[in-house]
Design a protein around this motif. Structure first.
Motif, PDB file in Angstrom:
ATOM      1  N   GLU A 101       0.816  -1.213   0.000  1.00 52.29           N
ATOM      2  CA  GLU A 101       0.000   0.000   0.000  1.00 52.29           C
ATOM      3  C   GLU A 101       0.855   1.271   0.000  1.00 52.29           C
ATOM      4  OE1 GLU A 101      -2.525  -0.441   3.425  1.00 52.29           O
ATOM      5  OE2 GLU A 101      -3.107  -2.433   2.774  1.00 52.29           O
ATOM      6  N   GLY A 102       2.146   1.138   0.142  1.00 55.35           N
ATOM      7  CA  GLY A 102       3.009   2.318   0.070  1.00 55.35           C
ATOM      8  C   GLY A 102       3.929   2.527   1.241  1.00 55.35           C
ATOM      9  N   ALA A 103       3.671   1.868   2.373  1.00 49.21           N
ATOM     10  CA  ALA A 103       4.544   2.009   3.545  1.00 49.21           C
ATOM     11  C   ALA A 103       5.663   0.970   3.437  1.00 49.21           C
ATOM     12  CB  ALA A 103       3.747   1.825   4.829  1.00 49.21           C
ATOM     13  N   GLU A 104       6.640   1.267   2.603  1.00 51.42           N
ATOM     14  CA  GLU A 104       7.664   0.283   2.252  1.00 51.42           C
ATOM     15  C   GLU A 104       8.538  -0.133   3.430  1.00 51.42           C
ATOM     16  OE1 GLU A 104       8.157  -1.271  -0.676  1.00 51.42           O
ATOM     17  OE2 GLU A 104       6.309  -0.352  -1.362  1.00 51.42           O
ATOM     18  N   ASP A 105       8.629   0.705   4.453  1.00 52.84           N
ATOM     19  CA  ASP A 105       9.506   0.401   5.595  1.00 52.84           C
ATOM     20  C   ASP A 105       8.745  -0.220   6.766  1.00 52.84           C
ATOM     21  OD1 ASP A 105      11.697   1.472   4.223  1.00 52.84           O
ATOM     22  OD2 ASP A 105      11.200   3.499   4.872  1.00 52.84           O
ATOM     23  N   ALA A 106       7.500  -0.620   6.546  1.00 51.99           N
ATOM     24  CA  ALA A 106       6.695  -1.203   7.632  1.00 51.99           C
ATOM     25  C   ALA A 106       7.317  -2.503   8.134  1.00 51.99           C
ATOM     26  CB  ALA A 106       5.271  -1.458   7.141  1.00 51.99           C
ATOM     27  N   TYR A 107       7.245  -2.738   9.455  1.00 43.99           N
ATOM     28  CA  TYR A 107       7.766  -3.979  10.006  1.00 43.99           C
ATOM     29  C   TYR A 107       6.956  -4.398  11.234  1.00 43.99           C
ATOM     30  CZ  TYR A 107      10.245  -0.921  13.338  1.00 43.99           C
ATOM     31  OH  TYR A 107      10.552   0.017  14.285  1.00 43.99           O
ATOM     32  N   VAL A 108       7.075  -5.669  11.584  1.00 40.39           N
ATOM     33  CA  VAL A 108       6.284  -6.245  12.671  1.00 40.39           C
ATOM     34  C   VAL A 108       6.911  -5.925  14.020  1.00 40.39           C
ATOM     35  CG1 VAL A 108       5.434  -8.391  13.690  1.00 40.39           C
ATOM     36  CG2 VAL A 108       5.477  -8.116  11.199  1.00 40.39           C
ATOM     37  N   VAL A 109       6.061  -5.491  14.966  1.00 40.25           N
ATOM     38  CA  VAL A 109       6.522  -5.206  16.332  1.00 40.25           C
ATOM     39  C   VAL A 109       5.617  -5.970  17.311  1.00 40.25           C
ATOM     40  CG1 VAL A 109       6.868  -3.451  18.095  1.00 40.25           C
ATOM     41  CG2 VAL A 109       7.353  -2.920  15.710  1.00 40.25           C
ATOM     42  N   PRO A 110       6.167  -6.848  18.151  1.00 44.39           N
ATOM     43  CA  PRO A 110       5.352  -7.586  19.119  1.00 44.39           C
ATOM     44  C   PRO A 110       5.240  -6.865  20.467  1.00 44.39           C
ATOM     45  CG  PRO A 110       7.543  -8.537  18.998  1.00 44.39           C
ATOM     46  CD  PRO A 110       7.545  -7.362  18.067  1.00 44.39           C
ATOM     47  N   TYR A 111       4.103  -7.052  21.139  1.00 38.48           N
ATOM     48  CA  TYR A 111       3.876  -6.511  22.472  1.00 38.48           C
ATOM     49  C   TYR A 111       3.340  -7.646  23.350  1.00 38.48           C
ATOM     50  CZ  TYR A 111       4.150  -1.841  20.394  1.00 38.48           C
ATOM     51  OH  TYR A 111       4.554  -0.713  19.743  1.00 38.48           O
ATOM     52  N   PHE A 112       3.844  -7.706  24.567  1.00 41.29           N
ATOM     53  CA  PHE A 112       3.351  -8.710  25.513  1.00 41.29           C
ATOM     54  C   PHE A 112       2.867  -7.982  26.761  1.00 41.29           C
ATOM     55  CE2 PHE A 112       4.010 -12.070  28.810  1.00 41.29           C
ATOM     56  CZ  PHE A 112       3.043 -12.952  28.327  1.00 41.29           C
ATOM     57  N   ASN A 113       1.559  -8.133  27.045  1.00 40.32           N
ATOM     58  CA  ASN A 113       0.934  -7.407  28.161  1.00 40.32           C
ATOM     59  C   ASN A 113       1.187  -5.901  28.064  1.00 40.32           C
ATOM     60  OD1 ASN A 113      -0.028  -9.804  29.160  1.00 40.32           O
ATOM     61  ND2 ASN A 113       1.658 -10.083  30.599  1.00 40.32           N
ATOM     62  N   GLY A 114       1.136  -5.389  26.833  1.00 41.48           N
ATOM     63  CA  GLY A 114       1.282  -3.955  26.609  1.00 41.48           C
ATOM     64  C   GLY A 114       2.704  -3.461  26.514  1.00 41.48           C
ATOM     65  N   LYS A 115       3.690  -4.339  26.706  1.00 39.07           N
ATOM     66  CA  LYS A 115       5.084  -3.924  26.672  1.00 39.07           C
ATOM     67  C   LYS A 115       5.750  -4.450  25.403  1.00 39.07           C
ATOM     68  CE  LYS A 115       9.454  -4.299  29.213  1.00 39.07           C
ATOM     69  NZ  LYS A 115      10.132  -4.905  30.385  1.00 39.07           N
ATOM     70  N   ARG A 116       6.496  -3.569  24.751  1.00 39.23           N
ATOM     71  CA  ARG A 116       7.169  -3.978  23.519  1.00 39.23           C
ATOM     72  C   ARG A 116       8.303  -4.956  23.829  1.00 39.23           C
ATOM     73  NH1 ARG A 116       9.266   0.038  18.684  1.00 39.23           N
ATOM     74  NH2 ARG A 116      10.552  -1.475  17.581  1.00 39.23           N
ATOM     75  N   ILE A 117       8.369  -6.043  23.010  1.00 40.53           N
ATOM     76  CA  ILE A 117       9.417  -7.046  23.182  1.00 40.53           C
ATOM     77  C   ILE A 117      10.049  -7.342  21.827  1.00 40.53           C
ATOM     78  CG2 ILE A 117       8.303  -8.091  25.197  1.00 40.53           C
ATOM     79  CD1 ILE A 117       7.225 -10.266  23.340  1.00 40.53           C
ATOM     80  N   THR A 118      11.073  -8.183  21.820  1.00 34.80           N
ATOM     81  CA  THR A 118      11.726  -8.539  20.557  1.00 34.80           C
ATOM     82  C   THR A 118      10.965  -9.671  19.875  1.00 34.80           C
ATOM     83  OG1 THR A 118      13.153 -10.225  21.538  1.00 34.80           O
ATOM     84  CG2 THR A 118      13.947  -7.933  21.577  1.00 34.80           C
ATOM     85  N   LEU A 119      11.232  -9.862  18.594  1.00 32.77           N
ATOM     86  CA  LEU A 119      10.592 -10.950  17.850  1.00 32.77           C
ATOM     87  C   LEU A 119      11.003 -12.311  18.400  1.00 32.77           C
ATOM     88  CD1 LEU A 119      10.637  -9.836  14.099  1.00 32.77           C
ATOM     89  CD2 LEU A 119       8.640 -10.328  15.507  1.00 32.77           C
ATOM     90  N   GLU A 120      12.257 -12.433  18.807  1.00 37.11           N
ATOM     91  CA  GLU A 120      12.722 -13.709  19.360  1.00 37.11           C
ATOM     92  C   GLU A 120      11.959 -14.041  20.634  1.00 37.11           C
ATOM     93  OE1 GLU A 120      14.739 -16.000  18.133  1.00 37.11           O
ATOM     94  OE2 GLU A 120      14.777 -14.780  16.315  1.00 37.11           O
TER      95      GLU A 120
END
Length: 427
Positions: free
Chosen positions: A399-418
């Motif tokens: 759709e045009g957001a070429e730099d989009a990437y996945v970000v995970p959150y656990f219980n509202g806190k950002r964590i790493t993909l691993e």
């Protein structure tokens, strides 16, 4: 092909055109003809349609560059960006630099059209007439093969078009529409169409538009159900349905655009043979008919104009008052979610990013929040498994957001993909 490869496009163009007239079913030829036309600084609906007629699977990736140029000339910024970005994603940095892709993308964000003065109303018939005139002006060519240059043949489709005596307004009632043929002619009713093919293409586009509207409405309903769901099983099921519907949205939008362009081209072929007086008379009649319809139309109560829309208002998600709504709903205990991050800015949105986000928000909800460093982070989506998140990331990039990437959150806190992968395996 040798002429094309050596960039002698002016010489190659008429040869590819001749080949198309002999074998209109050979879709691969349309790419080379359309590319030559574009390289020779021809910009019009006709030239765009030649490229659209090509089979993408048989065409080089550079077809997206040429489509981008034609859409930019038509000031269809969304499609131009889509094709320029597609070319950028699948080409080498060297090729991108040679074609100055970054600058062209920026021009589209800024709504700049350097081809505006080159944009013409070109149809197959007008090209044919010009070719006949060029032969007539050459005293060395006495005989002309009029059969080859017959106006009854539409080389882009290989179909015979029935001759028409002149513009007319059909007597049947028809249905109200607003269909722009060119800067002078607009149809306000389906009975204004002058060619059966043009009307059929337009009606097909409207059927697909109904399907598109239905998908958008259904997707919004599923998003609401997703937010209200209180267990991972329901959310997984709803997430899959949302991703499936969104996958259908974007090619459907392209199909609708192509059908509208082809309908315009068919009608332009007709009007190219009409005199200025005939066009003026037709425009007066259609305008008069439109005014009569508006006079007879009942007044619509103000309340009824506030019907629920299938589209999301971009301002809801981009206003300054809503800078911290990302986690507005309480996160459940042991809840792992994936969001698609599309940007993070500390000093406000750049103009071209603001335009992009507003376009994106028509199809999907954009959330944002301010982190501990004062940076405003923009995301979309709320998925419970990585596979669905990766699918949505791909869609958002298209759709045009070429730099989009996945970000995970656990219980509202950002964590790493691993970390997310490990947690997902235990939930």
């Amino acid at each position: 092909m040798e002429l094309f490869d050596s960039k002698r496009y002016a010489e190659a163009e008429p040869l590819f055109k001749s080949l198309i007239s002999e074998k209109p079913e050979s879709l691969g030829l349309y790419y080379y003809y359309g590319a030559c036309r574009t390289e020779n600084q021809n910009f019009s609906e006709y030239d765009l349609i030649q490229l659209l007629n090509a089979d993408p699977s048989e065409s080089p990736m550079k077809i997206n560059y040429y489509l981008g140029l034609q859409y930019q000339a038509q000031e269809n910024w969304e499609q131009a960006l889509k094709h320029f970005n597609k070319y950028r994603t699948n080409s080498t940095p060297k090729k991108q630099e040679e074609l100055d892709i970054a600058a062209k993308i920026q021009q589209c964000y800024n709504r700049e059209n350097p081809y505006k003065n080159l944009l013409k109303q070109v149809t197959e018939n007008s090209l044919t007439q010009n070719k006949i005139q060029s032969y007539l002006s050459d005293s060395t060519k006495i005989e002309i093969d009029t059969a080859f240059y017959s106006d009854s043949v539409n080389f882009s489709s290989g179909k015979v078009i029935q001759e028409q005596s002149g513009p007319n307004l059909k007597t049947q009632k028809g249905n109200p529409i607003e269909f722009t043929v060119d800067s002078r002619i607009t149809y306000y009713n389906t009975n204004h169409f002058q060619t059966e093919e043009g009307q059929e293409l337009y009606e097909e586009s409207q059927l697909k538009q109904q399907r598109l509207d239905s998908i958008i409405t259904k997707t919004d309903e599923l998003r609401e159900q997703y937010l209200a769901a209180n267990n991972n099983t329901s959310k997984n099921s709803l997430g899959e349905k949302i991703v499936t519907l969104e996958t259908e949205l974007y090619p459907l939008k392209q199909e609708i655009t192509n059908l509208i362009l082809k309908a315009q081209n068919k009608e332009l072929e007709f009007w190219n043979n009409a005199s200025d007086d005939e066009i003026d008379e037709f425009v007066k009649k259609t305008e008069s008919e439109k005014n009569e319809q508006e006079t007879m139309a009942p007044e619509i109560p103000e309340e009824s104009t506030k019907a629920d829309s299938a589209l999301i208002n971009p301002e809801i998600f981009l206003s300054e008052e809503n800078n911290d709504i990302l986690l507005e709903e309480p996160e459940q205990k042991d809840e792992l979610i994936y969001r698609i991050q599309i940007g993070a800015y500390s000093k406000g949105l750049p103009a071209y990013i603001d335009k992009l986000f507003k376009k994106l928000s028509v199809l999907r909800k954009i959330d944002n929040y301010t982190d501990e460093n004062g940076v405003v982070v923009y995301t979309t989506g709320k998925l419970t498994n990585l596979d669905d998140a990766m699918k949505m990331q791909k869609q958002v990039r298209q759709e045009g957001a070429e730099d989009a990437y996945v970000v995970p959150y656990f219980n509202g806190k950002r964590i790493t993909l691993e970390e997310a992968k490990k947690i997902e395996g235990t939930l």
